[in-house]
Design an enzyme around this catalytic site. Structure first.
Site, PDB file in Angstrom:
ATOM      1  CG  HIS A 165       4.257  -1.764   1.954  1.00  0.00           C
ATOM      2  ND1 HIS A 165       2.935  -2.136   1.923  1.00  0.00           N
ATOM      3  CD2 HIS A 165       4.811  -2.444   2.990  1.00  0.00           C
ATOM      4  CE1 HIS A 165       2.707  -3.012   2.890  1.00  0.00           C
ATOM      5  NE2 HIS A 165       3.824  -3.214   3.556  1.00  0.00           N
TER       6      HIS A 165
ATOM      7  CG  HIS B 109      -0.259  -0.311   2.519  1.00  0.00           C
ATOM      8  ND1 HIS B 109       0.630   0.565   3.090  1.00  0.00           N
ATOM      9  CD2 HIS B 109      -0.311  -1.387   3.347  1.00  0.00           C
ATOM     10  CE1 HIS B 109       1.075   0.066   4.219  1.00  0.00           C
ATOM     11  NE2 HIS B 109       0.532  -1.125   4.407  1.00  0.00           N
TER      12      HIS B 109
END
Ligand code: AMP
Length: 351
Positions: free
Chosen positions: A103, A100
């Site tokens: 990250h 997501h």
């Protein structure tokens, strides 16, 4: 890695084209807004990742440099050996996938600071306890490849458990003491041993100059800091801020487990920590009072089931007995239904 003869070619700019274009000697930003523009440029360039497209006939496919996917230790080692021989710096972003924006922020930071960015995408079995969500944990490699590539990754490493753990009688790396026993260590006794072991393997495999972690998992970063220091590892840990949803909930791969009601109830975490920060800013220095305030506020949410609300000194998660006079971490872990979420707040008297 592809050697491209630049000549006179249309270049299509993407939102994140800056760093790669700069590496090629083009201006760092698209001066004409996102779009296609023709630039005159001769010579060759090495293309670090798929952030731009050179529309050059004959280059396959369409001059796109594709991020590489490695599934085996051997393939990753070969890639790393070549990169090192070429004098490239390597950034590693260890993840368990289901990528997501949290990250992606780590990958973007790594792409800014390194020539090569390796994203590992591996749901690490050794950090899950027997009754935890290892089997249910979301696995989305195809979608992850797109996120990693768009954020500037050069390679994604997605090994099987057997590839990472070839022997039944395996070697463990374990950080001992309070740092792994408090907070999540209390209810997840083998968790940090699994994290330390897999990160050691990933650091060794990637030969990373820098490794990127999120502050969201503050205890994890403290454990890894201690491990790197104790074992004289040649990797610099870079700790990045928490990325949140617009309503304040920290982004997490586990948020997908939440029902709409639980999702709404979970906002109590960021809200209660914000209020604790306000109390601290107003002069509250009693650790017990801050912990009690957060506990009481979370309890007002009927769907919450508190695992812990605790305050420790930083660095090293030390006990704070008297009034707070340094840096502290207030960490909470709370279950909403079967989903356990963690959230942290930091405060410092010296800020
Ligand atoms: P995970 O895939 O959950 O193991 O997370 C991989 C890395 O991403 C860890 O270093 C996390 O701390 C980091 N991370 C996860 N969520 C976020 C977030 N919301 N903001 C920033 N970093 C995050």
């Amino acid at each position: 890695w592809q050697e491209i003869n630049l000549g006179f070619h249309p270049i299509k700019w993407f939102p994140d084209a800056g760093p790669c274009a700069q590496a090629m000697g083009f201006p760092g930003q698209d001066p004409f807004g996102i779009g296609t523009k023709t630039y005159r440029k001769t010579g060759t360039a090495r293309c670090p990742s798929l952030l731009w497209v050179l529309d050059i006939p004959g280059l396959s496919p369409k001059g796109v440099v594709i991020m590489q996917l490695f599934r085996t230790v051997k393939d990753l080692k070969d890639f790393v050996r070549t990169a090192k021989k070429e004098g490239k710096t390597i950034g590693l972003v260890p993840t368990m996938g289901a990528l997501h924006e949290g990250h992606a922020s780590l990958i973007k930071a790594a792409a800014k600071e390194n020539d090569v960015v390796i994203v590992s995408d591996f749901v690490n079995p050794t950090q899950f306890g027997p009754s935890e969500d290892y089997d249910a944990y979301p696995r989305k490699l195809a979608a992850d490849e797109k996120v990693a590539e768009a954020a500037g990754a050069t390679a994604i490493f997605a090994p099987s458990p057997a590839e990472m753990y070839p022997h039944k009688d395996m070697t463990w790396v374990e950080v001992t003491g309070n740092i792994t026993k408090v907070l999540c260590g209390r209810t997840r006794p083998i968790h940090f041993r699994g994290v330390a072991t897999v990160c050691t393997k990933l650091f060794n495999l990637s030969q990373a100059d820098r490794a990127y972690f999120g502050l969201k998992d503050a205890q994890q970063t403290e454990v890894l800091r201690r491990m790197v220091e104790d074992l004289f590892m040649n990797v610099e840990l870079r700790i990045m801020p928490i990325v949140r949803e617009s309503d304040g909930l920290a982004k997490s791969s586990r948020n997908v487990y939440l029902s709409p009601e639980e999702r709404k109830a979970a906002l109590i975490l960021s809200r209660s920590l914000k209020h604790a920060k306000e109390a601290f800013a107003a002069g509250e220095r009693d650790p017990r009072k801050l912990v009690d305030q957060v506990t009481a506020e979370i309890r007002t949410e009927p769907m919450s089931n508190i695992d812990y609300v605790e305050l420790y000194g930083m660095p090293g998660l030390t006990e704070v007995t008297g009034p707070i006079d340094g840096r502290v971490l207030l960490a909470v872990a709370v279950k909403f239904g079967t989903t356990r979420l963690i959230e942290i707040g930091r405060a410092s008297c010296r800020e």
